[in-house]
Design an enzyme around this catalytic site. Structure first.
Site, mmCIF file in Angstrom:
data_model
loop_
_atom_site.group_PDB
_atom_site.id
_atom_site.type_symbol
_atom_site.label_atom_id
_atom_site.label_comp_id
_atom_site.label_asym_id
_atom_site.label_seq_id
_atom_site.Cartn_x
_atom_site.Cartn_y
_atom_site.Cartn_z
ATOM 1 N N GLY A 1 -17.473 22.918 -2.402
ATOM 2 C CA GLY A 1 -16.780 23.513 -3.546
ATOM 3 C C GLY A 1 -17.580 23.421 -4.829
ATOM 4 N N ASP B 1 -18.270 20.837 -6.555
ATOM 5 C CA ASP B 1 -19.180 19.690 -6.476
ATOM 6 C C ASP B 1 -20.532 20.137 -5.899
ATOM 7 O OD1 ASP B 1 -20.104 17.111 -6.448
ATOM 8 O OD2 ASP B 1 -18.697 16.352 -4.962
ATOM 9 N N VAL C 1 -10.299 22.178 -1.869
ATOM 10 C CA VAL C 1 -10.099 21.415 -0.628
ATOM 11 C C VAL C 1 -8.954 20.405 -0.766
ATOM 12 C CG1 VAL C 1 -11.230 19.753 0.920
ATOM 13 C CG2 VAL C 1 -12.499 21.682 0.033
ATOM 14 N N TYR C 2 -8.754 19.850 -1.956
ATOM 15 C CA TYR C 2 -7.717 18.836 -2.145
ATOM 16 C C TYR C 2 -6.302 19.424 -2.205
ATOM 17 C CZ TYR C 2 -10.986 14.918 -2.788
ATOM 18 O OH TYR C 2 -11.942 13.932 -2.589
HETATM 19 P P1 ADP Z 1 -11.218 19.642 -4.981
HETATM 20 O O1 ADP Z 1 -11.855 18.891 -3.832
HETATM 21 O O2 ADP Z 1 -10.975 18.757 -6.188
HETATM 22 O O3 ADP Z 1 -10.042 20.431 -4.549
HETATM 23 P P2 ADP Z 1 -12.960 22.010 -4.969
HETATM 24 O O4 ADP Z 1 -14.383 22.039 -5.367
HETATM 25 O O5 ADP Z 1 -12.658 22.219 -3.507
HETATM 26 O O6 ADP Z 1 -12.381 20.607 -5.495
HETATM 27 O O7 ADP Z 1 -12.150 23.086 -5.805
HETATM 28 C C1 ADP Z 1 -11.765 22.902 -7.158
HETATM 29 C C2 ADP Z 1 -11.682 24.234 -7.835
HETATM 30 O O8 ADP Z 1 -12.990 24.631 -8.253
HETATM 31 C C3 ADP Z 1 -11.142 25.381 -6.987
HETATM 32 O O9 ADP Z 1 -10.130 26.059 -7.734
HETATM 33 C C4 ADP Z 1 -12.348 26.282 -6.778
HETATM 34 O O10 ADP Z 1 -11.976 27.658 -6.726
HETATM 35 C C5 ADP Z 1 -13.139 26.017 -8.032
HETATM 36 N N1 ADP Z 1 -14.589 26.286 -7.954
HETATM 37 C C6 ADP Z 1 -15.405 26.281 -6.866
HETATM 38 N N2 ADP Z 1 -16.671 26.557 -7.231
HETATM 39 C C7 ADP Z 1 -16.668 26.735 -8.587
HETATM 40 C C8 ADP Z 1 -17.658 27.055 -9.555
HETATM 41 N N3 ADP Z 1 -18.932 27.228 -9.228
HETATM 42 N N4 ADP Z 1 -17.264 27.167 -10.869
HETATM 43 C C9 ADP Z 1 -15.981 26.979 -11.226
HETATM 44 N N5 ADP Z 1 -15.004 26.664 -10.367
HETATM 45 C C10 ADP Z 1 -15.334 26.550 -9.048
#
Ligand code: ADP
Length: 194
Positions: A31, A33, A125-126
């Protein structure tokens, strides 16, 4: 101080700090991260591994935040925060998610930063429902704004058009969008994001 909603990739933002929705190991993941680590380059992971708070076996507790440099990112710093895993809403998820926003804002203030951008922490994912998470993001940032002057710019990043709309609705629900003085920054933010 302004609160903005911005539609796009958080790794592209030229701000003082972007917030990473990390996991407890702070050693990278998928994601946002994964996107942040890819854009920042290997120096970010190397710095995460050196964080004094993360001795072997010690994890970053949910709701807390740790700062590193931005490395190859346009952003100067990355704030790694660990959002709650959504279960059913009855396991303190809302308070833990609010703490991610609040602790990140506190750290930005302590570091005298001018701008910070948040992704939708926990909403991938969370599994945190985005409507509810957007309300928390808006409430925490607006509450912060009432009693603090820093950071000047707070940006809530919507990764897609649907998320952007949900943030807009959350701002509308907060009652902060009208034509009176204090809310003009919000109006500007929305305009900038469209
Ligand atoms: P978590 O594990 O905390 O749920 P994720 O990374 O899976 O974290 O998702 C958190 C949010 O970040 C989601 O809404 C996803 O759509 C968003 N996201 C993913 N990639 C990016 C990015 N490059 N820039 C901004 N938001 C993003």
């Amino acid at each position: 101080m302004s609160i903005e909603i911005w539609h796009g990739d958080i790794t592209e933002l030229d701000v003082d700090a972007i917030v990473n929705a990390a996991n407890e190991t702070l050693l990278g993941g998928g994601g946002v991260d994964g996107a942040i680590h890819r854009a920042a380059g290997p120096g970010l992971l190397a710095e995460c591994c050196q964080l004094p708070e993360l001795r072997p076996g010690v994890r970053c507790p949910t709701g807390e935040v740790r700062a590193t440099g931005g490395h190859a990112l346009p952003a100067r710093h990355v704030f790694h925060t660990v959002g709650p895993v959504w279960r059913d809403g009855r396991h303190d998820e809302a308070a833990l998610l609010a703490n991610c926003y609040w602790q990140s804002l506190r750290l930005a203030e302590r570091m005298e930063l001018q701008s910070i951008a948040f992704p939708a922490i926990s909403c991938g994912v969370y599994g945190y429902p985005l409507h509810q998470a957007a309300d928390i993001a808006v409430t925490e940032t607006l509450t912060w704004r009432k009693s603090h002057t820093r950071p000047l710019r707070i940006i809530l990043v919507a990764y897609n058009a649907a998320a952007f709309k949900i943030y807009q609705q959350a701002l509308n629900r907060s009652g902060q969008i009208d034509s009176s003085g204090g809310s003009s920054a919000l109006m500007q933010g929305l305009a900038a994001a469209t």
